[in-house]
Structures are given as structure tokens and as C-alpha cells.
Design a protein around this motif. Sequence first.
Motif, PDB file in Angstrom:
ATOM      1  N   LEU A  12       0.816  -1.211   0.000  1.00  0.00           N
ATOM      2  CA  LEU A  12       0.000   0.000   0.000  1.00  0.00           C
ATOM      3  C   LEU A  12       0.851   1.263   0.000  1.00  0.00           C
ATOM      4  N   ASP A  16       3.222   0.490  -4.530  1.00  0.00           N
ATOM      5  CA  ASP A  16       1.977   0.481  -5.300  1.00  0.00           C
ATOM      6  C   ASP A  16       2.122   1.322  -6.566  1.00  0.00           C
ATOM      7  N   ALA A  20       1.867   0.147 -10.498  1.00  0.00           N
ATOM      8  CA  ALA A  20       0.933   0.815 -11.399  1.00  0.00           C
ATOM      9  C   ALA A  20       1.614   1.278 -12.679  1.00  0.00           C
ATOM     10  N   GLY A  54      -2.973  -5.592  -9.884  1.00  0.00           N
ATOM     11  CA  GLY A  54      -3.797  -4.884 -10.859  1.00  0.00           C
ATOM     12  C   GLY A  54      -4.301  -5.751 -11.995  1.00  0.00           C
ATOM     13  N   ASN A  74      -5.398  -5.402  -1.824  1.00  0.00           N
ATOM     14  CA  ASN A  74      -5.118  -3.994  -2.098  1.00  0.00           C
ATOM     15  C   ASN A  74      -6.240  -3.376  -2.938  1.00  0.00           C
ATOM     16  N   LYS A  76      -6.633  -0.398  -4.109  1.00  0.00           N
ATOM     17  CA  LYS A  76      -6.152   0.483  -5.175  1.00  0.00           C
ATOM     18  C   LYS A  76      -5.767  -0.330  -6.409  1.00  0.00           C
ATOM     19  N   ALA A  77      -5.117  -1.461  -6.196  1.00  0.00           N
ATOM     20  CA  ALA A  77      -4.744  -2.322  -7.324  1.00  0.00           C
ATOM     21  C   ALA A  77      -5.988  -2.897  -7.992  1.00  0.00           C
ATOM     22  N   GLU A  79      -8.957  -1.587  -8.162  1.00  0.00           N
ATOM     23  CA  GLU A  79      -9.621  -0.535  -8.936  1.00  0.00           C
ATOM     24  C   GLU A  79      -8.918  -0.302 -10.265  1.00  0.00           C
ATOM     25  N   ARG A  80      -7.596  -0.371 -10.272  1.00  0.00           N
ATOM     26  CA  ARG A  80      -6.870  -0.234 -11.545  1.00  0.00           C
ATOM     27  C   ARG A  80      -7.254  -1.365 -12.487  1.00  0.00           C
TER      28      ARG A  80
END
Length: 249
Positions: A12, A16, A20, A54, A74, A76-77, A79-80
Amino acid sequence: MSESNWWQDFFLGPYDAVQAGAGDPEKDRRQAAFIAKALELQTGARVLDVPCGGGRIALELAGAGHAVTGLDFNPKALERGKREAERRGLALEWLAGDMRSLPWSAAFDAAFCWFGSFGYFEDAENAAFVREAAKVLKPGGRLLIEGHCVETLLLKYQPRGWSECPGGGRILEDRRWDHERGRVVSEWIFVREGREERQTLSMRIYTYRELAQLFRAAGLEPVAAYDTQSGAAFGAGSARLSLVGRKGA
């Protein structure tokens, strides 16, 4: 954060952004094709990518006609991955969760744990993941775990190394081989725009024999082992290990 939970802060944190920005479509396609062949996937196979990050490999397999689920802790991953799937017009299932406790039973034709994503935890929890991965497979289903083992890592082990960050900056890794616990403990120093951020990584590195024993204890018979880099049979001088186990009927 204790060393046993290092992965929570690590993935995180600044890593990250590294994940990305580390896109290589040709490499992703090549690795997905290798996975599909090693797992003997038939078109439309239901496949679990865990942890998926991701979803760079999950997306390729979905594009090849497989029904893919990606699980990762994760958000954020994930969502990507969802945004990229929408951009490509692909339907994948994305789930936030803990790889040590998977919410399925006999649901998948195959599962894979890719690119050094195994060994984050202590021995009992790593073994629990292998059992959980076996649990989600249908009879005859296959699991692939990819990463370094002792036989590959110690051939190239260096106590310190620099690498480039996608999007700018550099990473310094200070590594220590803990032979008592069979772990590599590293401090990652992210250097960007004159600033430093530090994170700790602690990976359990198994011998080939230890990993095969974990498979068998979970009801998976090792059926193939490859040098990930060349695709040849695993053996002396291999760069990395891809071990495939098949669940009994």
C-alpha cells in the motif's frame, strides 16, 4: 508494523506506484501464454489469480477466453484492474480478500500465484494458502506457484542492488539472507525527487523439495516444474521456478 505483517505497508506504500507504472504488454501476453500452457487451460476455463494485484495477467487470460477471478487485499490495485477491464471490454470478477482464506470450494479449473507472490507469511500461514488454493480447485484442477526457490536465488544473491522506478526515481535494496529462518529480509529505499521512503520486505524462500512437500500435504501432486524464464524443465541453473500441482480426483 511487525515484520510478520510487512506486506500490508509494503504493497500500500510507494511500491503500489511502482506496480501501477510497470506495464509491458508484450511481456504480459508472453507470461499469460506460459501460464495457460502450464495449467493446460481449455477455452472457457474458470481460473483464479491470487494475489492478482492490478490484474495484468488476469486481463490477458480473460482476453484469451477464460473466466477469470482476481483476488487481492489492495483496493487500489483492484480498482486499476477494474478500470482496465472496462477499457478493454472484458468481464472479470474482482474480489478484495485475504489469500489465506478463500471463499470457494471446488469452483476453479486452475489457480496461479505469480511473480514471487508466495512466501509473504510465516510457515504455517504459507502452508494454509496452499491448502486454500487446493480447496478451491475442482478434482483434477491445477495450481501454479511461481517465484524464487533457494536453488535459484542463491545462485544470483547480492546483498545490495539498484533498480529504476517506472516514471522516474530509483530503488535501492539492502538484503540480508536469514539462513536460520530461510528468509530474505530487505530494506527497500525509494529515491524520488530528492526524497527517500523506506519499506521492509521479508520473504520465505523454500527449497524445491520443501515446496513440493507443501503441495503434497495439501493434496496436490507436483506434475511439472519449469524454469520460468526459459520455459525449459526446471533444474540446475534455472533462473526461477514455476511449480505445477494437480489435485486428485
